[in-house]
Design an enzyme around this catalytic site. Structure first.
Site, PDB file in Angstrom:
ATOM      1  CE  LYS A 180      -1.450  -9.878   5.088  1.00 51.45           C
ATOM      2  NZ  LYS A 180      -2.251  -9.414   6.258  1.00 51.45           N
ATOM      3  CD  GLU A 183      -2.237  -7.446  10.886  1.00 55.49           C
ATOM      4  OE1 GLU A 183      -1.211  -7.175  11.526  1.00 55.49           O
ATOM      5  OE2 GLU A 183      -2.262  -7.566   9.643  1.00 55.49           O
ATOM      6  CD  GLU A 255      -0.032   3.747  -2.236  1.00 57.89           C
ATOM      7  OE1 GLU A 255       0.704   4.346  -1.410  1.00 57.89           O
ATOM      8  OE2 GLU A 255      -1.225   3.513  -2.042  1.00 57.89           O
ATOM      9  CB  CYS A 289      -1.163   6.222   1.039  1.00 58.61           C
ATOM     10  SG  CYS A 289      -2.320   5.980  -0.324  1.00 58.61           S
ATOM     11  CD  GLU A 388       2.682   7.644   5.011  1.00 59.91           C
ATOM     12  OE1 GLU A 388       1.840   7.834   4.123  1.00 59.91           O
ATOM     13  OE2 GLU A 388       3.368   6.610   5.088  1.00 59.91           O
TER      14      GLU A 388
END
Length: 484
Positions: A180, A183, A255, A289, A388
């Site tokens: 998946k 989107e 993660e 990340c 973050e």
């Protein structure tokens, strides 16, 4: 559908059991973040399609895929790598268009995607168990068996490369997969089945479904037919995925991002360190990340280093990813506003702004851009230190000495990666032992590659992707013991 030249002949429908499903109903737009314009509308896979995809993967696991020998799996994976390389130019253009990242970075991502299949193709026929010495009256040995049907929830910042990172070891171990993609950036994942088919991968082994997390991701991770979930994304969503997987005792690889430090000591090669810091935070406009989003620098070298850093930033160009700018767009407007809010709140809390700090509006582009930004924060609790941001924002923390630098570097709830620039090998290794992080880079940020295990500690998650360690998530160990 779309008339874009790079997507000619590509189906946007979900890929289930070796064929495209014609879906009526809801669609989800994917945007060019540089212009804000819709590239195309992608059909949303609801829970009924999720069920079909999982059932297909489970059926293949005991059917056609089970009959493929490890040696042939190896050859298939290598053929997938070859097919990706043959279409690398188009894939890179689609990735750049869909995500906004500079084309040069997208080209690197496509090659890395191919490399994952090539790397794990080399190990697929070499996964073997052990014999266990129990004495003269017993024979005991272990076997590696595919863990089952796996779910892969892909982030928007590295669409194809993150797909390959989890899918390749899963296939090498004999597992099946339901993919998946995010989107926001589904296009290259939807192109992947063409290469799988040409490589000879049987129907049902890999299924690709698209849609938002609430509509598609949630029923996938909660499906009782899924044996393992590989997830890359935010801490909050990761926790929800873990809860869903726990309901049917599925294992997970998490993660969950980071707030990674780059330590620069006074004895370092300052020019090399500057290049490393720029790359660490401004690659993909900071939407990485493992970005080096915190610069921890010794006070004695901070002033000239920061002056050189700001001077370089002022030369950066903005633009569409396809035009290879220094700084590409932010993926969505809500993400752009999040970046702006954290910067403003950090300044209000006392952080000093020494570069950037505002939404950018490049001429001729209506998309979402943020200026490369540098904040100096003396208070470790400031938002720009602890949260973050996922944008081109570098937070600077000034350290009095090496020990203070280590303390500052380890001062968040994240632990994905960390870097250090120094000519003192002893200090570099002491830092490597001190810091809580899954990876430590010495004198080069983003060091390593497909072969080096990757994953986090603390709020950055757990489990390891890349390298041989990644295979452990996709097989189970069965022990057989016989009295003789």
């Amino acid at each position: 559908m779309t008339n874009h030249k790079f997507l000619e002949g590509i189906s946007l429908d979900p890929y289930v059991d070796g064929k495209r499903l014609s879906v009526s109903g809801a669609t989800h737009p994917t945007f060019d973040p540089a212009t804000g314009e819709v590239i195309c509308d992608v059909p949303v896979s609801d829970s009924s399609i999720v069920n079909k995809a999982v059932d297909s993967s489970r059926k293949a696991l005991k059917g056609a895929w089970a009959k493929v020998t490890p040696a042939e799996r190896s050859r298939m994976l290598i053929r997938i790598a070859q097919e990706i390389r043959l279409d690398a130019e188009r894939l890179a253009n689609v990735e750049s268009l869909d995500s906004g990242k500079p084309l040069r970075e997208a080209k690197g991502d496509i090659e890395t995607s191919a490399r994952y299949f090539e790397y794990y193709g080399g190990i697929a026929d070499k996964l073997q168990g052990d014999t266990i010495p129990l004495g003269p009256d017993f024979v005991s040995f272990t076997m590696h068996e595919p863990i089952g049907a796996t779910a892969h929830i892909i982030p928007w910042n590295f669409p194809l490369v993150t797909t390959a990172r989890g899918l390749a070891p899963a296939l090498a171990a004999g597992a099946t997969a339901v993919i998946k993609p995010a989107e926001q950036t589904p296009l290259t994942a939807l192109m992947l089945p063409y290469y799988l088919e040409r490589a000879g991968v049987p129907a049902g082994v890999v299924n690709v479904i698209c849609g938002p997390g609430s509509t598609t991701g949630a029923p996938l991770t909660a499906h009782t037919g899924i044996s393992h979930v590989t997830f890359t994304g935010s801490v909050a969503t990761g926790k929800a995925v873990m809860l869903a997987a726990a309901s049917h005792v599925s294992s997970v690889t998490m993660e969950l991002g980071g707030k990674s430090p780059v330590v620069v000591l006074a004895d370092a090669d300052q020019d090399a360190a500057l290049e490393g810091v720029l790359k660490a935070i401004f690659t993909n406009a900071g939407q990485v990340c493992s970005a080096g989003s915190r610069l921890v620098i010794e006070r004695s070298c901070a002033e000239p280093f920061l002056a050189a850093l700001v001077a370089r930033i002022k030369t950066f160009t903005f633009g569409r990813g396809l035009d290879n700018p220094d700084i590409g767009p932010i993926i969505t407007h809500p993400q752009l506003l999040k970046i702006e809010n954290i910067v403003n709140e950090s300044i209000a809390a006392g952080a000093d702004l020494i570069a950037g700090g505002k939404i950018a509006k490049p001429e001729g582009l209506g998309g979402w851009f943020f200026e490369p930004t540098v904040l100096v924060a003396s208070d470790p609790s400031t938002k720009c230190v602890q949260e973050e941001i996922f944008g081109p924002v570098l937070t600077v923390q000034i350290a009095d000495n090496f020990d203070h630098a280590c303390e500052l570097a380890d001062g968040t709830e994240f632990g994905l990666v960390a870097g250090i620039y120094t000519k003192d090998v002893s200090k570099a290794l002491r830092f490597s032992k001190y810091i809580s992080a899954g990876q430590v880079f010495i004198n080069q940020f983003f060091a390593g590659g497909v072969e080096t295990p990757f994953g986090g500690t603390k709020n950055s998650g757990f489990g390891r992707e890349k390298g041989l360690e990644a295979l452990r998530a996709y097989y189970s160990v069965k022990t057989v013991t016989a009295r003789i």
